[in-house]
Design an enzyme around this catalytic site. Structure first.
Site, PDB file in Angstrom:
ATOM      1  N   CYS A   1      34.306  29.450  -6.805  1.00 44.03           N
ATOM      2  CA  CYS A   1      35.415  28.525  -7.002  1.00 44.03           C
ATOM      3  C   CYS A   1      35.593  28.325  -8.503  1.00 44.03           C
ATOM      4  CB  CYS A   1      35.106  27.203  -6.309  1.00 44.03           C
ATOM      5  SG  CYS A   1      36.360  25.976  -6.671  1.00 44.03           S
TER       6      CYS A   1
HETATM    7  N1  LIG Z   1      39.769  26.121  -5.433  1.00 46.02           N
HETATM    8  C1  LIG Z   1      38.891  27.166  -5.650  1.00 46.02           C
HETATM    9  C2  LIG Z   1      38.492  28.047  -4.507  1.00 46.02           C
HETATM   10  C3  LIG Z   1      37.588  27.275  -3.565  1.00 46.02           C
HETATM   11  C4  LIG Z   1      36.924  28.140  -2.545  1.00 46.02           C
HETATM   12  C5  LIG Z   1      37.832  28.565  -1.455  1.00 46.02           C
HETATM   13  N2  LIG Z   1      38.339  27.488  -0.678  1.00 46.02           N
HETATM   14  C6  LIG Z   1      37.034  29.533  -0.556  1.00 46.02           C
HETATM   15  O1  LIG Z   1      36.402  29.094   0.406  1.00 46.02           O
HETATM   16  O2  LIG Z   1      37.047  30.737  -0.856  1.00 46.02           O
HETATM   17  C7  LIG Z   1      39.051  27.869  -6.970  1.00 46.02           C
HETATM   18  O3  LIG Z   1      39.442  27.184  -7.928  1.00 46.02           O
HETATM   19  O4  LIG Z   1      38.721  29.052  -7.105  1.00 46.02           O
END
Ligand SMILES: N[C@@H](CCC[C@H](N)C(=O)O)C(=O)O
Length: 366
Positions: free
Chosen positions: A106
């Protein structure tokens, strides 16, 4: 949730309004120990307890409210008191989405982590810092208890590298610009499109072939000028449709559940590629419907995947230094830079401290 759940200290930070709660892993594991020793019904399914804990804390009205939780652990716990910015700093994290599912990476949480480490004076922002994964074993979660789509969490490869941070503190605001080396895409391919599934979004649906981009986490990027006029509700509707229905129809089980990128460009048919490149700074707007968190205000790995998709669709050349993405919560950029002898995708943007506090069980009661 058991009633002895009290006084959990946390910090909340956001990157372009993608917000995260940061919790010291030691605190969480002490809570588990306390429940197991004091309670008549010790925790038998740690994976469900963790999920429920995260869902409650992230809840926008009954909890603190966030898109996810970052559990962090200093491998040398003395580091906090030494505050030396020294070579020994080693941080492990586990990122959990607001629905309790694990996230493989993330970008925005990593930007926020950079700021959190700078605020507590354990990282000066000048030295590269590799961030490792906190194993689910530490949460007493066994490999067999983790779903197929989330087995990535058992891998020991690192999350990313924080490469540079610049901390700004004035009376008005406290933020930092943090750069994160997100690694390199593992797989990229064009996917077919079932046109009639999109019919209710308008007659002039004009899509370029969507691109599937496997970073550490999976993204499916749709490119269309149509997204420019989408409301939040439409992003949510299309995101959900693509994430579940279209994925099942077109890709089936060949790929994991993905984050859905909705990228709009100035009118592609009327703009030459040169024009698109010269207007690069404000040319791309992006919204992401995430796995595990739904529509979010910004997604760093989503922006990384969008740049990869643009290169793959030959809408931009690889040589462009920095590509900016306007997202609902703010702007981020992705550049290609050589880090650790490899051209990596680097995410840059602001991170901001929101507040710190403590939370007890009563906040979670329905
Ligand atoms: N908001 C994030 C990505 C978060 C993870 C995503 N929900 C997943 O499960 O792959 C970012 O800023 O990269």
């Amino acid at each position: 949730m058991p009633k002895i759940f009290d006084n959990i200290q946390f910090e909340k930070l956001h990157g372009a309004s993608n917000d995260f709660i940061f919790l010291d892993f030691i605190q969480y594991s002490n809570l588990i120990k306390k429940i197991n020793t004091q309670n008549k019904a010790p925790i038998s399914y740690p994976q469900f307890f963790l999920k429920e804990f995260v869902i409650n804390l992230c809840h926008r009205t009954r909890g603190v409210g966030a898109d996810g939780i970052v559990f962090y652990k200093f491998v040398d716990p003395q580091i906090r008191s030494n505050k030396t910015n020294n070579q020994k700093l080693k941080v492990e994290i586990l990122i959990v989405n607001s629905d309790g599912s694990f996230a493989a990476t993330c970008g925005n949480a990593l930007r926020c982590l950079g700021l959190m480490l700078m605020r507590s004076r354990v990282w000066d922002g000048l030295k590269e810092l590799q961030i490792d994964r906190l194993s689910p074993k530490e949460f007493s979660i066994k490999k067999n208890d983790i779903s197929n789509d989330e087995q990535f969490v058992c891998e020991i490869n690192p999350f990313a590298t924080l490469i540079f941070g610049q901390y700004v503190k004035d009376t008005e605001k406290e933020l930092a610009v943090i750069n994160v080396a997100m690694g390199i895409e593992k797989k990229v391919f064009l996917t077919p499109l079932v046109e009639n599934s999109l019919i209710h979004f308008g007659k002039e649906v004009d899509f370029l072939t969507p691109v599937f981009v496997q970073l550490s986490n999976p993204h499916w990027v749709f490119i269309s000028p149509l997204f420019k006029s989408f409301t939040k509700k439409q992003f949510e509707e299309f995101g959900l449709l693509a994430q579940i229905e279209l994925k099942n129809k077109i890709l089936g089980n060949s790929v994991p559940l993905a984050n859905i990128g909705m990228l709009s460009v100035l009118d592609i048919s009327q703009n030459s590629k040169e024009k698109i490149i010269s207007k690069n700074e404000n040319n791309w707007s992006l919204a992401v419907f995430e796995r595990g968190a739904g529509f979010t205000e910004c997604c760093g790995s989503g922006a990384t995947a969008a740049r990869v998709a643009l290169e793959y669709s030959q809408l931009i050349p690889k040589e462009i230094e920095e590509v900016y993405f306007k997202m609902p919560g703010g702007k981020v950029s992705i550049s290609n830079r050589i880090i650790q002898n490899q051209t990596q995708r680097v995410l840059s943007g602001d991170a901001q401290f929101v507040f710190q506090g403590s939370v007890s069980f009563t906040a979670f009661s329905k």
